[in-house]
Design an enzyme around this catalytic site. Structure first.
Site, PDB file in Angstrom:
ATOM      1  CG  ASP A 161     -27.597   9.995 -14.942  1.00 46.28           C
ATOM      2  OD1 ASP A 161     -28.315  10.994 -15.057  1.00 46.28           O
ATOM      3  OD2 ASP A 161     -27.085   9.412 -15.902  1.00 46.28           O
ATOM      4  CE  LYS A 187     -24.436   9.991 -18.152  1.00 45.29           C
ATOM      5  NZ  LYS A 187     -25.758  10.536 -17.961  1.00 45.29           N
TER       6      LYS A 187
HETATM    7  N1  URA Z   1     -26.802  13.296 -21.712  1.00 50.46           N
HETATM    8  C1  URA Z   1     -26.912  12.901 -20.420  1.00 50.46           C
HETATM    9  O1  URA Z   1     -26.143  12.072 -19.951  1.00 50.46           O
HETATM   10  N2  URA Z   1     -27.875  13.445 -19.673  1.00 50.46           N
HETATM   11  C2  URA Z   1     -28.741  14.369 -20.141  1.00 50.46           C
HETATM   12  O2  URA Z   1     -29.581  14.827 -19.393  1.00 50.46           O
HETATM   13  C3  URA Z   1     -28.626  14.768 -21.486  1.00 50.46           C
HETATM   14  C4  URA Z   1     -27.635  14.214 -22.260  1.00 50.46           C
END
Ligand code: URA
Length: 450
Positions: A161, A187
């Site tokens: 991510d 996450k």
């Molecule tokens: N927050 C995130 O962590 N990822 C996204 O793609 C959009 C908002």
């Protein structure tokens, strides 16, 4: 790895197998697939979407790219919240210490600014010395010791991510339900949570403005969480105007501190309390919303929530005295007051225009390598529905220099509409509650500013 055929297949509307998603994410995280190929694939996903099995595979692959926080044998409930992104959205900075002060552990992993929206990590890093790049061992130890940690993706935690998020930020590939859902849930599922609360934004400043899109995103993330053993609930909140008054990293950190000291703007506090209530209910700390709300209000009024934030700042290398004295935050080189250009009713404060201007002023990234200036932004006191007089101060612009002030003024002139009457009503601040069982429409507050 041969990425081109996968890009072509997605471009033409086909699906990748779980094994292909897994191999692709692993290869990208290891640096064996270049950014330009991944950006092309992401753009194909923006246009073509992902099938359900592909989204599950992408999320699992992103989750598997790093280690997870594990708290075996630790009885304290762990709950986090995540927002889908907005302008002026500094809720996490108030909410995480507030909920931790009520006895729920909050191991919070956040992101940086994305597109026109701000990011919790950039706001925290406005605090001199604050470190968001903790190791897994440090993050776990801090959670157990003080009940709250606020970190970002690292090479160890959610590394896929970390790279994809930075790439999407600068390649026009944020606005897609599957990409947002996989980013957020990979996450959050790495945090070792007992439950998760989502703040799904809707309105012109949200990545997905329409109600149906916001509901779709909420339901997609809830399904991902529930299928992976993490009970998940979402509130839909308004992003057709900035939340609170401050927009820009250090300015928002200051407003969050004011919130923890009981002096926060009403809309910021309403969203914070609503999400906090959900977190306490999900943690099993309270059985009713009324009791949960009372507990949160007590924690704020007694000062223990602000103290918890000081502990978090100190533990992460920052200067905890900013809570007592926010003037210790970095200060802008130039400040100018913006006055209403006409008499009338404020019809709009357009968040996207404000967010984009802050990026242009140096408060966000244009390329992956950009360093941001935490001091820039604006404080807007006018809200849709307010009556204003020509020449009345309604905002302040904080910039590096005169050029930045000019950018800020141009953005405010464009973003703030003033007319004879309000016209379209602003969205209700908190409109829906979504769970695995369905969607509940919430009663609308009679207070126009909420
Ligand atoms: N927050 C995130 O962590 N990822 C996204 O793609 C959009 C908002």
């Amino acid at each position: 790895m041969l990425a081109a055929p996968l890009i072509e297949r997605k471009r033409d509307g086909g699906a990748l197998t779980p094994e292909e998603w897994s191999a692709l994410v692993a290869a990208y995280t290891a640096g064996r697939v270049p950014d330009y190929q991944m950006a092309a694939l992401l753009m194909a996903v923006v246009f073509r979407g992902l099938e359900r099995h592909e989204l599950a595979a992408l999320t699992d692959a992103m989750l598997a790219s790093g280690s997870r926080l594990a708290f075996e044998g630790w009885a304290t409930p762990r709950v986090d919240k995540h927002s889908t992104g907005g302008v002026g959205d500094k809720v996490s900075l108030v909410l995480a210490p507030l909920v931790a002060a009520c006895g729920v552990a909050v191991p919070m992993m956040s992101g940086r600014g994305l597109g026109h929206t701000g990011g919790t990590l950039d706001k925290l890093e406005a605090i001199p010395g604050f470190r968001t790049g903790l190791s897994l061992v440090e993050a776990k130890a801090q959670t157990v010791k003080i009940g709250c940690v606020m970190i970002g993706q690292t090479a160890e935690i959610a590394p896929a991510d970390r790279r994809l998020y930075a790439l999407r930020d600068v390649t026009g590939t944020v606005e897609a339900i599957p990409l947002i859902a996989a980013s957020i849930m990979s996450k959050k599922l790495a945090e070792g949570l007992n439950a998760l609360v989502l703040d799904v934004k809707r309105g012109s400043g949200a990545f997905l403005p329409a109600l149906e899109q916001a509901l779709g995103l909420a339901q997609t993330m809830i399904a991902l969480g529930e299928d992976r053993g993490c009970p998940t609930v979402a509130l839909l909140t308004a992003m057709d105007r900035p939340l609170g008054r401050a927009c820009g990293n250090a300015l928002e950190t200051e407003e969050a501190i004011l919130g923890l000291r009981g002096e926060g703007p009403p809309d910021l506090m309403a969203v914070t309390y609503a999400l906090g209530v959900e977190m306490l209910l999900a943690a099993g700390i309270d059985q009713t919303s009324t009791k949960a709300r009372q507990r949160l209000e007590n924690a704020l009024a007694s000062g223990i929530a602000a103290e918890k934030f000081e502990q978090v700042i100190e533990a992460q290398g920052g200067n905890p005295h900013v809570v007592e004295d926010p003037s210790l935050l970095p200060q802008a080189g130039a400040v100018e007051v913006f006055c209403a250009p006409a008499t009338g009713v404020v019809t709009a404060v357009e968040p996207r225009t404000i967010g984009r201007a802050i990026v242009a002023m140096g408060g966000g990234r244009v390329t992956v390598e950009d360093q941001i200036d935490p001091t820039v932004g604006c404080v807007i006191t006018a809200k849709p529905g307010d009556k204003v007089l020509a020449g009345e101060p309604i905002a302040s612009v904080f910039a590096k220099d005169a050029g930045g002030i000019e950018l800020g003024f141009a953005a405010l002139s464009k973003a703030i509409g003033i007319d004879a009457d309000l016209g379209e009503q602003p969205l209700p601040l908190i409109s829906h509650r979504v769970t695995k069982d369905g969607v509940e429409e919430l009663p609308v507050s009679r207070d126009r500013r909420l």
